[in-house]
Design a protein around this motif. Structure first.
Motif, short mmCIF file in Angstrom:
data_model
loop_
_atom_site.label_atom_id
_atom_site.label_comp_id
_atom_site.label_asym_id
_atom_site.label_seq_id
_atom_site.Cartn_x
_atom_site.Cartn_y
_atom_site.Cartn_z
N VAL A 1 0.83 -1.21 0.00
CA VAL A 1 0.00 0.00 0.00
C VAL A 1 0.86 1.26 0.00
O VAL A 1 0.61 2.22 -0.75
N GLU A 2 1.89 1.26 0.85
CA GLU A 2 2.71 2.47 0.97
C GLU A 2 3.42 2.80 -0.35
O GLU A 2 3.52 3.97 -0.73
N ALA A 3 3.90 1.78 -1.01
CA ALA A 3 4.57 2.01 -2.30
C ALA A 3 3.56 2.55 -3.32
O ALA A 3 3.87 3.45 -4.12
N LYS B 1 -5.89 -10.90 -3.05
CA LYS B 1 -6.43 -10.25 -1.85
C LYS B 1 -5.61 -9.01 -1.49
O LYS B 1 -6.16 -7.95 -1.18
N GLU B 2 -4.29 -9.15 -1.54
CA GLU B 2 -3.43 -7.99 -1.25
C GLU B 2 -3.65 -6.88 -2.28
O GLU B 2 -3.64 -5.69 -1.93
N ALA B 3 -3.86 -7.28 -3.51
CA ALA B 3 -4.09 -6.27 -4.57
C ALA B 3 -5.35 -5.47 -4.26
O ALA B 3 -5.39 -4.24 -4.45
N GLY B 4 -6.37 -6.18 -3.76
CA GLY B 4 -7.60 -5.48 -3.39
C GLY B 4 -7.36 -4.48 -2.26
O GLY B 4 -7.90 -3.37 -2.27
N ILE B 5 -6.57 -4.89 -1.30
CA ILE B 5 -6.25 -3.99 -0.17
C ILE B 5 -5.49 -2.77 -0.69
O ILE B 5 -5.78 -1.63 -0.31
N ILE B 6 -4.54 -3.01 -1.57
CA ILE B 6 -3.74 -1.90 -2.12
C ILE B 6 -4.65 -0.91 -2.86
O ILE B 6 -4.57 0.29 -2.68
N LYS B 7 -5.57 -1.47 -3.65
CA LYS B 7 -6.48 -0.60 -4.40
C LYS B 7 -7.31 0.27 -3.43
O LYS B 7 -7.40 1.48 -3.60
N ARG B 8 -7.87 -0.37 -2.44
CA ARG B 8 -8.78 0.36 -1.55
C ARG B 8 -8.02 1.36 -0.67
O ARG B 8 -8.45 2.49 -0.48
N GLN B 9 -6.88 0.94 -0.16
CA GLN B 9 -6.19 1.82 0.80
C GLN B 9 -5.34 2.90 0.13
O GLN B 9 -5.15 3.97 0.71
N VAL C 1 -5.52 -0.72 -9.83
CA VAL C 1 -4.49 -1.77 -9.80
C VAL C 1 -4.68 -2.75 -10.94
O VAL C 1 -5.79 -3.00 -11.39
N GLU C 2 -3.56 -3.25 -11.39
CA GLU C 2 -3.53 -4.22 -12.49
C GLU C 2 -2.68 -5.40 -11.99
O GLU C 2 -1.66 -5.20 -11.35
N LEU C 3 -3.14 -6.60 -12.30
CA LEU C 3 -2.44 -7.79 -11.82
C LEU C 3 -2.33 -8.77 -12.97
O LEU C 3 -3.28 -8.95 -13.75
N PHE C 4 -1.19 -9.42 -13.06
CA PHE C 4 -1.04 -10.46 -14.09
C PHE C 4 -1.95 -11.63 -13.77
O PHE C 4 -2.03 -12.07 -12.62
N ILE C 5 -2.60 -12.14 -14.80
CA ILE C 5 -3.45 -13.32 -14.63
C ILE C 5 -2.92 -14.51 -15.43
O ILE C 5 -3.26 -15.66 -15.12
N PHE D 1 20.36 1.65 9.98
CA PHE D 1 19.46 0.49 10.02
C PHE D 1 19.10 0.10 8.57
O PHE D 1 18.46 0.87 7.86
N GLU D 2 19.54 -1.09 8.16
CA GLU D 2 19.29 -1.49 6.76
C GLU D 2 17.94 -2.19 6.65
O GLU D 2 17.73 -3.25 7.24
N TRP D 3 17.04 -1.58 5.88
CA TRP D 3 15.71 -2.14 5.63
C TRP D 3 15.59 -2.27 4.11
O TRP D 3 15.03 -1.42 3.45
N ASP D 4 16.18 -3.35 3.58
CA ASP D 4 16.29 -3.44 2.12
C ASP D 4 15.49 -4.60 1.52
O ASP D 4 15.60 -4.86 0.32
N ILE D 5 14.70 -5.30 2.35
CA ILE D 5 13.86 -6.34 1.73
C ILE D 5 12.72 -5.67 0.95
O ILE D 5 12.33 -4.54 1.24
N LEU D 6 12.23 -6.39 -0.04
CA LEU D 6 11.02 -5.96 -0.74
C LEU D 6 9.86 -6.70 -0.08
O LEU D 6 9.99 -7.88 0.27
N MET D 7 8.72 -6.04 0.06
CA MET D 7 7.65 -6.60 0.90
C MET D 7 6.29 -6.52 0.25
O MET D 7 5.86 -5.44 -0.14
N THR D 8 5.62 -7.67 0.19
CA THR D 8 4.20 -7.61 -0.14
C THR D 8 3.48 -7.04 1.07
O THR D 8 4.07 -6.93 2.16
#
Lengths: 401, 380
Positions: free
Chosen positions: A126-128, A149-157, A162-166, B58-65
């Motif tokens: 979401v932050e990104a 599910k995460e994509a839905g959260i990202i869209k809403r928040q 959002v676009e996702l590969f299918i 502080f290294e925070w370099d992972i990528l995160m879902t």
């Protein structure tokens, strides 16, 4: 009852012919590359004239065109971008797909073209997404590690499309985070030079004296296939379902566009899928060359079953594309541009833009001058007797194994 | 030019302090790709670093879902109070850090970010908070020099250490590893492929996924004087896979390079070293060869392509533009030979003689000796 949300089906188009195929077979949008700035250096890609024609064609059929500018551009590449952006704005492309912040700002400075952030940027949370939205993005093509599910959260928040590969081939690495080609072959994978080192077989020494080296295609991913989780995409209101594959065939572009758009239309009308239909759509998907399928991370984090531990092209596809219908009418007959040879008496499947395949026995094949043939040759034009329902641009396939 | 480096334990920290280095990067196992420190170890090491007057990065370099992101930020408040600076790579981490912390920020721009415009935008995104940009090792020295001199914040560059080639969140070694290795925090392997001349790629699987490194390590120590002169502010040394004791010779070579001493070090060092693209980055020069040049000539007067050729009879051309019987054509053979053609026979696919065939259709003109299918046709 509220209207059913229907995502966009976004198909790849490696060239103008493929764009037309994807649009005619139901893609609501296509993504294409120009001669520069994309990641598919070896694809046909589009000249400026072809981009203009492609946009006109797509718009006339109610589809959108997105242009990829998703290389990690160096300063010298960036200096060449303004002229191209001006052309894209003039021909009214619907968006550009961008992975680099310098490109985002350049496009924003020079145009009002909507900006989609490419999966190359590996936007995963979401932050990104909020950050890219602030930078001017209207849509995020999420990383393939993101679940529906995460994509839905990202869209809403994040409040962004959002676009996702299918469907399609997958990078094993986080997109944009693989530089194997750069350092081992001198080809910048993030500017279109990927040498697909992840598909190689590797011998692995795990440091155990007793252990033989393990041979494995350990970095190769199976292909993504999300048909059965389509309802999840709809439930989470994912704006666009992306199909990978600008380098792939006309049959691929057509089949994927047709299957996913038909499935979505069916769901929109009925609110559910029947298992028979799913089986039939899956059968269609299997008629196109592919690696073993996986749902990768669409539902749960991709595990060991998502690894394609096989040599590339080890399984020949059962189905082969024979050609494309160039013209079909009572006078000319069905004129076919032959890609792969077929014989008199073969059973051909003509894939219509909608509905089930039209079966034709090729009993009477003639060349352009009406002389009978017993076997066709690739890169020729031949005729079959006219059949109602067959149209120009229809694709033709045949079971070969 | 200052040196920055990693400490994984108190021994490392002592060596860093002894070299007069003023800052240290600490990598917590839940936040950093190659972090090994538990929270307790992290806090303890950070505390000792502060006692040594070292600045703690502080290294925070992972990528995160999103799921991982929500998990890791729960731990951050306890850790942040023990650090001086946050180094982030995921743009989500950058955005979160801007809005939820007051610490100075360093942005790891090592992936992509090969243009000044992008780097300037990242800096502008955290006004007053962005204190450093970590540049990509794919940049050549001319570009590094330009960035160091034009960016408004100090730059850092890896000067000695492993080259990360590949990062996936998937566990790729454990499916192949024997049971006794699977229990380990890390699984290591060396990989080679018959399809690549390079042998012995180090591969590592840990809680964050699987990583592959180059068989050679990156080294710009020979260019340290040049880098200092061009104004580079931070030179990173990463010895996490080798002996931290090498820091002493590296520090002295970076500060005062002496060829003989460093050549001896290189000879004795366990890995081969490379300078990557430091002198020049030509990773796009092969691209023109990957292109099909014939396909790039479809602008302007391009009419279409020959789809069928029958000796003594016809050429069938798929048309992008209308074709008239009065038109003159130039035909470009796939092998480059050019032909000029005046049309005297024009038919449609129904074999009717016509004066015009419209764009989108196929036209049949008279055969011309030497012209093949896939030849490109232009209006002359």
């Amino acid at each position: 009852m509220s209207e059913q949300f229907v995502p966009e089906v976004l198909a790849p188009a490696g060239g103008l012919d493929k764009l037309k195929v994807a649009v005619l077979y139901g893609a609501s949008a296509v993504y294409v590359g120009g001669q520069k700035f994309g990641l598919r250096t070896a694809a046909d890609n589009f000249t400026l004239d072809e981009l203009t024609e492609g946009v006109c064609f797509a718009h006339a059929h109610g589809s959108k065109v997105y242009v990829v500018l998703n290389s990690f551009l160096h300063d010298k590449d960036l200096s060449e971008l303004p002229e191209f952006v001006a052309h894209l704005e003039a021909i009214k492309v619907d968006a550009v797909i961008v992975s680099d912040l310098g490109v985002v700002q350049t496009v924003r400075d020079l145009s009002t073209i909507p900006i989609h952030v490419s999966t190359q940027a590996s936007t995963l949370n979401v932050e990104a997404a909020k950050l890219w939205k602030k930078m001017g993005a209207t849509r995020i093509v999420l990383g393939r590690e993101v679940s529906i599910k995460e994509a839905g959260i990202i869209k809403r928040q994040a409040g962004v499309e959002v676009e996702l590969f299918i469907h399609g081939s997958m990078c094993m690495a986080y997109s944009g985070n693989c530089v194997i080609s750069n350092f081992t072959q001198g080809r910048d994978s993030n500017r279109g030079g990927c040498a697909h080192s992840c598909r190689f077989e590797y011998s692995l020494d795990m440091g155990l004296d007793t252990e033989e080296k393990k041979k494995a295609f350990f970095m190769s991913s199976k292909d993504l296939e999300g048909l059965r989780v389509l309802p999840e995409f709809i439930k989470e209101e994912i704006d666009s379902l992306k199909i990978e594959g600008r380098m792939k065939s006309h049959l691929y572009a057509g089949t994927m566009s047709k299957v996913y758009s038909e499935a979505l239309k069916y769901y929109a009308q009925n609110g559910n899928f029947l298992s028979d239909d799913l089986v039939s759509w899956e059968a269609e998907l299997s008629k196109v060359s592919h690696r073993s399928y996986t749902k990768a991370s669409l539902v749960e984090k991709a595990d060991a079953t998502s690894i394609f531990n096989e040599r590339e092209n080890s399984n020949e596809n059962e189905w082969q594309m024979l050609g494309t219908v160039v013209e079909a009418n009572a006078k000319a007959g069905i004129v076919i541009e032959v890609r792969n040879a077929f014989n008199q008496g073969d059973l051909l499947e003509i894939v219509p833009f909608l509905g089930p395949a039209i079966l034709i026995n090729a009993n009477e094949i003639v060349d352009l001058l009406m002389r009978p043939l017993t076997r066709t040759k690739p890169t020729t034009l031949v005729r079959l007797p006219y059949r109602e329902g067959v149209l120009a641009q229809h694709l033709i396939r045949q079971k070969v194994h | 030019m200052k040196i920055t480096t990693y400490a994984q334990n108190l021994h490392d920290l002592n060596l860093i302090k002894d070299q007069g280095i003023t800052e240290v990067i600490l990598a917590h196992k839940n936040f950093a790709r190659f972090g090994k420190l538990s929270t307790e170890e992290f806090i303890s090491l950070s505390s000792r670093a502060h006692e040594f007057s070292l600045r703690v990065l502080f290294e925070w370099d992972i990528l995160m879902t999103e799921t991982t992101f929500q998990e890791v930020i729960q731990e951050l408040p306890d850790l942040i109070k023990h650090v001086d600076v946050l180094r982030v790579q995921d743009p989500g981490a950058l955005h979160w850090a801007i809005h939820h912390t007051d610490r100075p920020l360093q942005f790891i721009a090592e992936n992509g970010n090969h243009n000044a415009r992008a780097l300037k935008e990242w800096i502008a995104h955290a006004p007053g908070r962005m204190e450093r940009i970590i540049l990509s090792i794919e940049l050549s020295k001319a570009v590094i020099e330009e960035y160091v001199q034009t960016l408004t914040v100090p730059c850092e560059l890896l000067g000695f250490g492993r080259i990360l080639l590949f990062y996936t969140p998937r566990s790729l070694l454990s499916p192949l590893a024997p049971e006794k290795l699977i229990q380990n925090e890390e699984i290591l392997a060396l990989g080679e492929s018959e399809e690549s001349p390079h042998k012995g790629f180090p591969i590592l699987e840990n809680r964050h996924g699987t990583f592959m490194f180059h068989i050679k390590e990156f080294c710009l120590v020979e260019f340290s004087t040049e880098l200092r002169d061009m104004g580079l502010q931070y030179f990173r040394v990463d010895l996490r896979w080798d002996k931290m004791e090498h820091l002493k010779i590296l520090k002295s070579s970076i500060d005062n390079y002496k060829t003989e001493i460093f050549d001896t070090f290189k000879d004795e060092y366990a890995q081969d070293l490379m300078r990557g693209f430091y002198l020049v980055n030509k990773t796009d020069v092969l691209f023109p060869k990957l292109k099909n040049h014939r396909l790039q000539k479809r602008e302007g007067h391009y009419l279409g392509e020959v789809m069928d050729a029958e000796k003594g009879s016809h050429l069938a051309i798929s048309l992008k533009k209308d074709l008239r019987k009065s038109d003159k054509l130039k035909i470009l053979h796939p092998k480059g030979k050019e032909f000029e053609v005046e049309i005297f026979s024009l038919r449609n696919l129904s074999l009717e003689d016509v004066d015009i065939v419209e764009a989108g259709s196929v036209a049949l003109i008279q055969y011309m000796n030497g012209v093949w299918v896939k030849s490109q046709v232009f209006l002359a």
